[in-house]
Design a protein around this motif. Sequence first.
Motif, PDB file in Angstrom:
ATOM      1  N   TYR A   1       6.485 -16.810  -1.010  1.00 33.30           N
ATOM      2  CA  TYR A   1       5.710 -15.577  -1.032  1.00 33.30           C
ATOM      3  C   TYR A   1       6.633 -14.482  -0.514  1.00 33.30           C
ATOM      4  O   TYR A   1       7.129 -14.553   0.616  1.00 33.30           O
ATOM      5  N   LEU A   2       6.903 -13.473  -1.352  1.00 29.03           N
ATOM      6  CA  LEU A   2       7.890 -12.435  -1.059  1.00 29.03           C
ATOM      7  C   LEU A   2       7.232 -11.099  -0.733  1.00 29.03           C
ATOM      8  O   LEU A   2       6.171 -10.780  -1.262  1.00 29.03           O
ATOM      9  N   HIS A   3       7.894 -10.317   0.104  1.00 25.25           N
ATOM     10  CA  HIS A   3       7.331  -9.035   0.528  1.00 25.25           C
ATOM     11  C   HIS A   3       8.438  -8.022   0.779  1.00 25.25           C
ATOM     12  O   HIS A   3       9.554  -8.372   1.153  1.00 25.25           O
ATOM     13  N   SER A   4       8.085  -6.754   0.579  1.00 25.81           N
ATOM     14  CA  SER A   4       8.951  -5.639   0.949  1.00 25.81           C
ATOM     15  C   SER A   4       8.125  -4.661   1.761  1.00 25.81           C
ATOM     16  O   SER A   4       6.951  -4.448   1.471  1.00 25.81           O
ATOM     17  N   HIS A   5       8.728  -4.061   2.775  1.00 24.73           N
ATOM     18  CA  HIS A   5       8.019  -3.085   3.602  1.00 24.73           C
ATOM     19  C   HIS A   5       7.749  -1.786   2.854  1.00 24.73           C
ATOM     20  O   HIS A   5       6.934  -0.981   3.274  1.00 24.73           O
ATOM     21  N   PHE A   6       8.425  -1.564   1.736  1.00 24.64           N
ATOM     22  CA  PHE A   6       8.235  -0.353   0.944  1.00 24.64           C
ATOM     23  C   PHE A   6       6.839  -0.386   0.312  1.00 24.64           C
ATOM     24  O   PHE A   6       6.497  -1.319  -0.401  1.00 24.64           O
ATOM     25  N   LYS A   7       6.019   0.630   0.569  1.00 20.65           N
ATOM     26  CA  LYS A   7       4.607   0.579   0.177  1.00 20.65           C
ATOM     27  C   LYS A   7       4.388   0.477  -1.330  1.00 20.65           C
ATOM     28  O   LYS A   7       3.383  -0.047  -1.762  1.00 20.65           O
TER      29      LYS A   7
ATOM     30  N   LEU B   1       0.333  -8.939   7.966  1.00 21.54           N
ATOM     31  CA  LEU B   1       1.703  -8.723   7.521  1.00 21.54           C
ATOM     32  C   LEU B   1       1.948  -7.212   7.555  1.00 21.54           C
ATOM     33  O   LEU B   1       1.278  -6.458   6.838  1.00 21.54           O
ATOM     34  N   PRO B   2       2.878  -6.735   8.387  1.00 19.48           N
ATOM     35  CA  PRO B   2       3.125  -5.287   8.471  1.00 19.48           C
ATOM     36  C   PRO B   2       3.482  -4.688   7.111  1.00 19.48           C
ATOM     37  O   PRO B   2       4.103  -5.334   6.277  1.00 19.48           O
ATOM     38  N   SER B   3       3.072  -3.450   6.917  1.00 21.91           N
ATOM     39  CA  SER B   3       3.362  -2.694   5.688  1.00 21.91           C
ATOM     40  C   SER B   3       2.900  -3.427   4.438  1.00 21.91           C
ATOM     41  O   SER B   3       3.601  -3.468   3.433  1.00 21.91           O
ATOM     42  N   SER B   4       1.689  -3.999   4.503  1.00 24.88           N
ATOM     43  CA  SER B   4       1.216  -4.797   3.368  1.00 24.88           C
ATOM     44  C   SER B   4      -0.040  -4.241   2.702  1.00 24.88           C
ATOM     45  O   SER B   4      -0.698  -4.943   1.942  1.00 24.88           O
ATOM     46  N   ARG B   5      -0.363  -2.986   2.963  1.00 24.80           N
ATOM     47  CA  ARG B   5      -1.521  -2.371   2.323  1.00 24.80           C
ATOM     48  C   ARG B   5      -1.380  -2.461   0.809  1.00 24.80           C
ATOM     49  O   ARG B   5      -0.332  -2.157   0.271  1.00 24.80           O
ATOM     50  N   LEU B   6      -2.439  -2.899   0.152  1.00 26.73           N
ATOM     51  CA  LEU B   6      -2.414  -3.013  -1.309  1.00 26.73           C
ATOM     52  C   LEU B   6      -2.760  -1.688  -1.947  1.00 26.73           C
ATOM     53  O   LEU B   6      -3.549  -0.910  -1.404  1.00 26.73           O
ATOM     54  N   ARG B   7      -2.171  -1.456  -3.091  1.00 24.63           N
ATOM     55  CA  ARG B   7      -2.475  -0.261  -3.869  1.00 24.63           C
ATOM     56  C   ARG B   7      -3.355  -0.667  -5.041  1.00 24.63           C
ATOM     57  O   ARG B   7      -3.197  -1.745  -5.605  1.00 24.63           O
ATOM     58  N   LYS B   8      -4.273   0.200  -5.413  1.00 25.87           N
ATOM     59  CA  LYS B   8      -5.179  -0.056  -6.543  1.00 25.87           C
ATOM     60  C   LYS B   8      -4.571   0.403  -7.872  1.00 25.87           C
ATOM     61  O   LYS B   8      -4.891  -0.116  -8.918  1.00 25.87           O
ATOM     62  N   ILE B   9      -3.687   1.423  -7.781  1.00 27.00           N
ATOM     63  CA  ILE B   9      -3.039   1.957  -8.984  1.00 27.00           C
ATOM     64  C   ILE B   9      -1.550   2.134  -8.706  1.00 27.00           C
ATOM     65  O   ILE B   9      -1.136   2.279  -7.556  1.00 27.00           O
TER      66      ILE B   9
END
Length: 176
Positions: free
Chosen positions: A142-148, A113-121
């Motif tokens: 299942y919802l997503h936003s390209h905003f990191k 899924l493009p722009s889907s890198r997870l953040r730890k904090i």
Amino acid sequence: MTRRQAITVLGASAMLVGLLSAAAFLGGFRLNLTPSEPLGLWRIEAPSRAIAVGNLVFVCPPVTPLFEEARRRSYLVRGLCPGGVAPLIKAIAALPGQNVEIDEDVRIDGRLLPSSRLRKIDGAGRPLKSFAGGIVPPGYLYLHSHFKSSYDSRYFGPIPETGLLGLARPVFTIDP
């Protein structure tokens, strides 16, 4: 201008703003002030066909401890959805029956899924827990936003489609 005239003008102005706000709300208009999607005026439209992956939608999140914590952390703004939060504006990334895999990024049915890198904090340095992954259950989205930095299903998982308000259509927006 006398004091009485000034009070009359201010009162009439406040009433006009209130009436315009009520008309916009009842007409399905919403103001997006979050960076998850372009800033500005949006309209909620009833879907004319079945919703699909890629549709941009407005949805009210369920009232759960996870979303109450998100509100306390200011991931969600005040609004008229149950729980006192504003509707989320997100793209549908997966529908019931699709498999969501979570690692450093998200994969839907094996596709990145493009722009889907997870953040730890989060931005305040607090730990973020991610959704474990799995099959999207019936009646969920299942919802997503390209905003990191978006708070989306990467962190809260699929949510009930009963909260779906409609498709999100830009009226007057500005990319941040």
